[in-house]
Design an enzyme around this catalytic site. Structure first.
Site, PDB file in Angstrom:
ATOM      1  N   ASP A  11     -43.901 -22.638  23.519  1.00 42.50           N
ATOM      2  CA  ASP A  11     -43.202 -23.870  23.868  1.00 42.50           C
ATOM      3  C   ASP A  11     -41.732 -23.503  24.019  1.00 42.50           C
ATOM      4  O   ASP A  11     -41.029 -23.317  23.029  1.00 42.50           O
ATOM      5  CB  ASP A  11     -43.412 -24.917  22.774  1.00 42.50           C
ATOM      6  CG  ASP A  11     -42.536 -26.162  22.972  1.00 42.50           C
ATOM      7  OD1 ASP A  11     -41.951 -26.321  24.058  1.00 42.50           O
ATOM      8  OD2 ASP A  11     -42.448 -26.972  22.017  1.00 42.50           O
ATOM      9  N   LYS A  72     -32.435 -24.803  29.417  1.00 44.69           N
ATOM     10  CA  LYS A  72     -33.551 -25.478  30.081  1.00 44.69           C
ATOM     11  C   LYS A  72     -33.070 -26.617  30.975  1.00 44.69           C
ATOM     12  O   LYS A  72     -33.726 -26.984  31.939  1.00 44.69           O
ATOM     13  CB  LYS A  72     -34.520 -25.998  29.010  1.00 44.69           C
ATOM     14  CG  LYS A  72     -35.824 -26.558  29.541  1.00 44.69           C
ATOM     15  CD  LYS A  72     -36.751 -26.857  28.390  1.00 44.69           C
ATOM     16  CE  LYS A  72     -38.039 -27.512  28.825  1.00 44.69           C
ATOM     17  NZ  LYS A  72     -38.943 -27.766  27.687  1.00 44.69           N
ATOM     18  N   GLU A 179     -46.169 -29.734  29.155  1.00 48.47           N
ATOM     19  CA  GLU A 179     -46.018 -29.922  27.711  1.00 48.47           C
ATOM     20  C   GLU A 179     -46.907 -31.033  27.142  1.00 48.47           C
ATOM     21  O   GLU A 179     -47.581 -30.820  26.119  1.00 48.47           O
ATOM     22  CB  GLU A 179     -44.545 -30.161  27.386  1.00 48.47           C
ATOM     23  CG  GLU A 179     -43.708 -28.894  27.548  1.00 48.47           C
ATOM     24  CD  GLU A 179     -42.217 -29.152  27.618  1.00 48.47           C
ATOM     25  OE1 GLU A 179     -41.803 -30.314  27.428  1.00 48.47           O
ATOM     26  OE2 GLU A 179     -41.469 -28.187  27.861  1.00 48.47           O
ATOM     27  N   ASP A 205     -44.034 -37.582  24.798  1.00 49.19           N
ATOM     28  CA  ASP A 205     -43.390 -36.338  24.348  1.00 49.19           C
ATOM     29  C   ASP A 205     -41.904 -36.391  24.669  1.00 49.19           C
ATOM     30  O   ASP A 205     -41.491 -36.197  25.815  1.00 49.19           O
ATOM     31  CB  ASP A 205     -44.067 -35.152  25.054  1.00 49.19           C
ATOM     32  CG  ASP A 205     -43.472 -33.802  24.660  1.00 49.19           C
ATOM     33  OD1 ASP A 205     -42.543 -33.774  23.812  1.00 49.19           O
ATOM     34  OD2 ASP A 205     -43.904 -32.777  25.206  1.00 49.19           O
TER      35      ASP A 205
END
Length: 521
Positions: A11, A72, A179, A205
């Site tokens: 992850d 990211k 994800e 999420d």
């Protein structure tokens, strides 16, 4: 599974990353060298060395301008995007415009100025996760194969850049998976829902940098994604930044000093505000104290949960939009959703949980899986399944995923000068997928035809994300609308796109595979 043939799940998070592996018929979350099950997604360049992970985070106070985080939020993006420009103002490190509108992070290391792309920084974090896995598994070979997760709403260039980061880290990227899909796998296996009665599960999420919402049907070992939605620039970091800005303004009012441009002061504030944000998920008030914040002046303020919610209410409300969109795209009523599962650190915020319960008419939310580890857990399951060395319940494991954004061609409609988006693969189409469309010329006696490719949901082509283009030359001269071309759109299991076209009169073919910031014919 042999000792030299492990595959790991990673992850790669905005704020924290996590790595896991399938071991003896269960998933093991792998602990880093600081004893933590999650690792800070930080890279710090000191005067003499490069630090990654928790060690890097521990040095941010000394090297604020050389401590890189939120990579990211830059990966696969263009420097002049509105979200990038907004973030640049909040970061203590320097970001400049590189070739092809690519953002580059600038640091000073060992007396030299060095420039890194976001995928370079992400590769360093991924290499750290590989190192953690290798240390645990005691094999240099074992941690080479990996499944890496990305937000479901990542576009093609962001996915390609993530794959590139994996390669730079020395990983063989078996698959890129979304994800929330990974979290659903973790939930299904944890509850054994995947092998019994079918259940409709919504995964909410919300992490440090992104929000993902996916709706899946889980049953009999099949994880079938029905729809996905989200925002790749909405997360806990935005809440931190709001709190930092509040503190800066309060300090300005009290001391008549604006410290908004001081990297070290901003770094101190961010650490304090992040800590306070977490505390407010469990307490109704907390103190933010920053010793010697600026020129020896201390700072203190009390933050109540009401103040925190008032400051960020627009963000919390924005989180509900993908929830409703996902339900609409899946053509599913809220009464048909069996479980709403919370994933990601920001999902712990009470106001967000309250708003979600309002959407689902008071339904109890599922908090049974670890929100910080679930995505890596699911990635490890997928990695084990792809490696082919699985036993027991994973033998019947099947994942059916979808593409998050519509894909198509720029086209000019009859009697119109506007260039529209001709959708070839609609969003939420199951992948891998292959679709075709037929196009023709718009002018008399054209000798070449160009095929511009876009992704997005806007009717006007230029308002979507441009992916690339290619041209067929030497087509036979003919009046407009006479030549016919078949265009093929192929999306693989990683969500990576290839497009080709064929002149039906000559059989001439040409195509491209979309890459990070360039195309290859």
């Amino acid at each position: 599974m042999t000792e030299d043939n492990h595959a790991i799940g990673i992850d790669l998070g905005t704020t924290y990353s996590c790595v896991a592996a399938w071991q003896a018929d269960h998933v093991e979350i792998l602990v880093n060298d600081h004893g933590n099950r999650t690792t800070r997604s930080y890279v710090t360049f000191t005067d003499s060395k490069r630090l990654v992970g928790d060690e890097a985070f521990n040095q941010v106070g000394r090297f604020p301008a050389n401590s890189i985080f939120d990579a990211k939020r830059l990966i696969g993006r263009r420097f002049n995007e509105e979200t990038v420009q907004k973030d640049v103002k909040c970061w203590p490190f320097k970001v400049i415009e590189g070739p092809a509108d690519k953002p580059l992070i600038v640091v000073n290391h060992k007396g030299e100025e060095k420039k890194f792309a976001a995928e370079d920084i992400s590769s360093m974090v991924l290499a750290k996760m590989r190192e953690i896995a290798e240390s645990y598994l005691c094999s240099k070979i074992s941690a080479k194969n990996a499944v890496i997760t990305v937000p479901s709403y990542f576009n093609d260039s962001q996915r390609q850049a993530t794959i590139e980061a994996g390669k730079l880290a020395g990983l063989n990227v078996l698959r890129i998976i979304n994800e929330p899909t990974a979290a659903a796998i973790a939930y299904g296996i944890d509850k054994k829902a995947g092998w019994f009665k079918k259940r409709n599960v919504m995964i909410f999420d919300w992490g440090g940098g992104t929000l993902d919402v996916s709706l899946l049907s889980i049953g009999h070992g099949v994880f079938d994604v029905k729809a996905t939605s989200g925002d790749t620039h909405l997360g806990g970091e935005d809440l931190d930044n709001r709190m930092v800005n509040y503190c800066v303004e309060e300090f300005k009012t009290k001391q008549n000093v604006d410290i908004g441009g001081d990297a070290k002061a901003l770094r101190k504030a961010k650490t304090a505000c992040e800590k306070a944000k977490k505390a407010l998920s469990f307490s109704f008030d907390t103190d933010i104290e920053i010793d010697s914040w600026y020129k020896g002046e201390d700072f203190h303020t009390t933050f109540t949960r009401d103040k925190f919610e008032g400051l960020n209410m627009d963000i919390f409300n924005k989180c509900m939009e993908p929830v409703n969109k996902c339900l609409e795209d899946a053509k599913m009523d809220i009464s048909e959703v069996d479980d709403v599962v919370l994933v990601g650190g920001s999902s712990r915020i009470p106001k967000v949980q309250e708003l979600l319960q309002e959407v689902f008419k008071g339904k109890e939310l599922c908090k049974s899986i670890n929100p910080d580890e679930a995505v890596a857990y699911g990635a490890a399951v997928q990695a084990a399944a792809l490696s082919g060395n699985v036993t027991g319940k994973l033998q019947d494991f099947t994942l059916l995923d979808v593409t998050p954004l519509s894909l198509g061609l720029e086209s000019m409609e009859h009697d119109s000068s506007k260039l529209y988006m001709n959708v070839v693969i609609p969003r939420n189409s199951r992948i891998p997928v292959r679709r075709t469309t037929s196009v023709t010329t718009v002018y008399d006696y054209q000798e070449s035809v160009t095929f511009p490719i876009y992704e997005g949901e806007n009717r006007i082509a230029k308002d979507n994300n441009f992916l690339g283009k290619f041209t067929l030359h030497g087509i036979p001269r003919a009046p407009k609308h006479v030549p016919k071309f078949t265009v093929y759109f192929d999306m693989d299991a990683n969500g990576v796109l290839s497009v080709s076209a064929e002149d039906m009169s000559t059989g001439q073919k040409k195509g491209i595979k979309i890459n990070r910031d360039r195309t290859k014919n």
